[in-house]
Design a protein around this motif. Sequence first.
Motif, PDB file in Angstrom:
ATOM      1  N   GLY A  54      10.392   4.422  -2.521  1.00  0.00           N
ATOM      2  CA  GLY A  54      10.140   3.564  -1.366  1.00  0.00           C
ATOM      3  C   GLY A  54       8.709   3.720  -0.899  1.00  0.00           C
ATOM      4  O   GLY A  54       7.941   4.537  -1.402  1.00  0.00           O
ATOM      5  N   PRO A  55       8.343   2.947   0.092  1.00  0.00           N
ATOM      6  CA  PRO A  55       6.980   3.042   0.610  1.00  0.00           C
ATOM      7  C   PRO A  55       6.739   4.409   1.247  1.00  0.00           C
ATOM      8  O   PRO A  55       7.659   5.037   1.759  1.00  0.00           O
ATOM      9  CB  PRO A  55       6.910   1.924   1.649  1.00  0.00           C
ATOM     10  CG  PRO A  55       8.321   1.618   2.004  1.00  0.00           C
ATOM     11  CD  PRO A  55       9.148   1.972   0.811  1.00  0.00           C
ATOM     12  N   THR A  56       5.501   4.839   1.192  1.00  0.00           N
ATOM     13  CA  THR A  56       5.117   6.082   1.860  1.00  0.00           C
ATOM     14  C   THR A  56       4.110   5.730   2.943  1.00  0.00           C
ATOM     15  O   THR A  56       3.169   4.972   2.703  1.00  0.00           O
ATOM     16  CB  THR A  56       4.498   7.089   0.879  1.00  0.00           C
ATOM     17  OG1 THR A  56       3.403   6.483   0.215  1.00  0.00           O
ATOM     18  CG2 THR A  56       5.515   7.546  -0.155  1.00  0.00           C
ATOM     19  N   ALA A  57       4.349   6.248   4.119  1.00  0.00           N
ATOM     20  CA  ALA A  57       3.484   5.931   5.250  1.00  0.00           C
ATOM     21  C   ALA A  57       3.578   7.044   6.281  1.00  0.00           C
ATOM     22  O   ALA A  57       4.531   7.813   6.301  1.00  0.00           O
ATOM     23  CB  ALA A  57       3.888   4.592   5.867  1.00  0.00           C
ATOM     24  N   ASP A  78       1.458   2.809   2.971  1.00  0.00           N
ATOM     25  CA  ASP A  78       1.888   1.491   2.506  1.00  0.00           C
ATOM     26  C   ASP A  78       2.313   0.603   3.672  1.00  0.00           C
ATOM     27  O   ASP A  78       2.813   1.085   4.689  1.00  0.00           O
ATOM     28  CB  ASP A  78       3.083   1.636   1.557  1.00  0.00           C
ATOM     29  CG  ASP A  78       2.736   2.395   0.286  1.00  0.00           C
ATOM     30  OD1 ASP A  78       1.557   2.370  -0.113  1.00  0.00           O
ATOM     31  OD2 ASP A  78       3.650   3.009  -0.303  1.00  0.00           O
ATOM     32  N   SER A  79       2.143  -0.679   3.487  1.00  0.00           N
ATOM     33  CA  SER A  79       2.654  -1.644   4.463  1.00  0.00           C
ATOM     34  C   SER A  79       4.178  -1.674   4.356  1.00  0.00           C
ATOM     35  O   SER A  79       4.741  -1.471   3.283  1.00  0.00           O
ATOM     36  CB  SER A  79       2.082  -3.031   4.191  1.00  0.00           C
ATOM     37  OG  SER A  79       0.679  -3.019   4.406  1.00  0.00           O
ATOM     38  N   ILE A  80       4.836  -1.950   5.472  1.00  0.00           N
ATOM     39  CA  ILE A  80       6.294  -1.944   5.522  1.00  0.00           C
ATOM     40  C   ILE A  80       6.791  -3.347   5.818  1.00  0.00           C
ATOM     41  O   ILE A  80       6.334  -3.994   6.769  1.00  0.00           O
ATOM     42  CB  ILE A  80       6.801  -0.996   6.644  1.00  0.00           C
ATOM     43  CG1 ILE A  80       6.213   0.410   6.500  1.00  0.00           C
ATOM     44  CG2 ILE A  80       8.316  -0.974   6.710  1.00  0.00           C
ATOM     45  CD1 ILE A  80       6.674   1.184   5.319  1.00  0.00           C
ATOM     46  N   GLN A 160      14.727   6.755   3.322  1.00  0.00           N
ATOM     47  CA  GLN A 160      14.056   7.163   4.551  1.00  0.00           C
ATOM     48  C   GLN A 160      12.553   7.208   4.342  1.00  0.00           C
ATOM     49  O   GLN A 160      12.058   7.823   3.418  1.00  0.00           O
ATOM     50  CB  GLN A 160      14.551   8.535   4.997  1.00  0.00           C
ATOM     51  CG  GLN A 160      13.929   8.994   6.297  1.00  0.00           C
ATOM     52  CD  GLN A 160      14.586  10.231   6.849  1.00  0.00           C
ATOM     53  OE1 GLN A 160      15.775  10.229   7.088  1.00  0.00           O
ATOM     54  NE2 GLN A 160      13.808  11.284   7.025  1.00  0.00           N
ATOM     55  N   VAL A 161      11.839   6.525   5.222  1.00  0.00           N
ATOM     56  CA  VAL A 161      10.384   6.490   5.175  1.00  0.00           C
ATOM     57  C   VAL A 161       9.799   7.524   6.126  1.00  0.00           C
ATOM     58  O   VAL A 161       8.794   8.157   5.828  1.00  0.00           O
ATOM     59  CB  VAL A 161       9.861   5.071   5.520  1.00  0.00           C
ATOM     60  CG1 VAL A 161       8.356   5.042   5.569  1.00  0.00           C
ATOM     61  CG2 VAL A 161      10.394   4.051   4.542  1.00  0.00           C
TER      62      VAL A 161
END
Length: 169
Positions: A54-57, A78-80, A160-161
Motif C-alpha cells: 500500500g501507499p507509504t506516507a 505517497d498521495s492517498i 494500514q497506512v
Amino acid sequence: MTDPLGSYPVWRRNCRSSRGISPIVGVLVLLAITVCLAAVVAAGAATMTLEAGGPTAAFDLQADGETGAVAIEHVAGDSIDVTELSVTVAVEGTALRDQPPVPFVGADGFDGTPTGPFNEATEPVWHAGERAAVTVAETNEPTPESGETVSVRLVVDGQQVAALETTAT
C-alpha cells in the motif's frame, strides 16, 4: 601371490571391484544437495510477492478538546486516494460511535463539512502538504476533551497506512 585366473594379485582385484561405488555415492550426495537447495529456493520464492504494498506516507495528528476538531496533515510520502481511505477515530481507546465516511459533506456524528480532501467537493487525492479535518459533534460518543488521548487509524484498500495518536489540547 597371484590369482590363477588373472595376472592381478587377489588383494588388488578386491580393491578394483569396489572402485565403482565411490562415484555413485558422490553423484547421490550432489543430487541430494541439489534437491535441498532447490527446496530452499522454492520456499523463498513462495514467500515473495509481486504485488506492490500500500501507499507509504507520514502524517501529523492534532486534536482540539474544546471544539472537537481532529486534523490530520499529510506530511510526506505517497498521495492517498481518499475514496479508498477508511478513517477510524478513537478517544481514550474507545472508537467513535459514528466514524467519518470520507470523503463526505454532512454526516451523522460530525458538525459542518470536513476540510481538505475529506470534503466531497474537493479533489479526492490527498497530497503531501495538505491538511484534512473533521469536527466531532457533541451527539457523537465519546467526544474528545482536553487532555484525553485521541487516536486515528488510516487504512487504504485494507492495508494500514498510519496509526496516529495525540493528546487533545
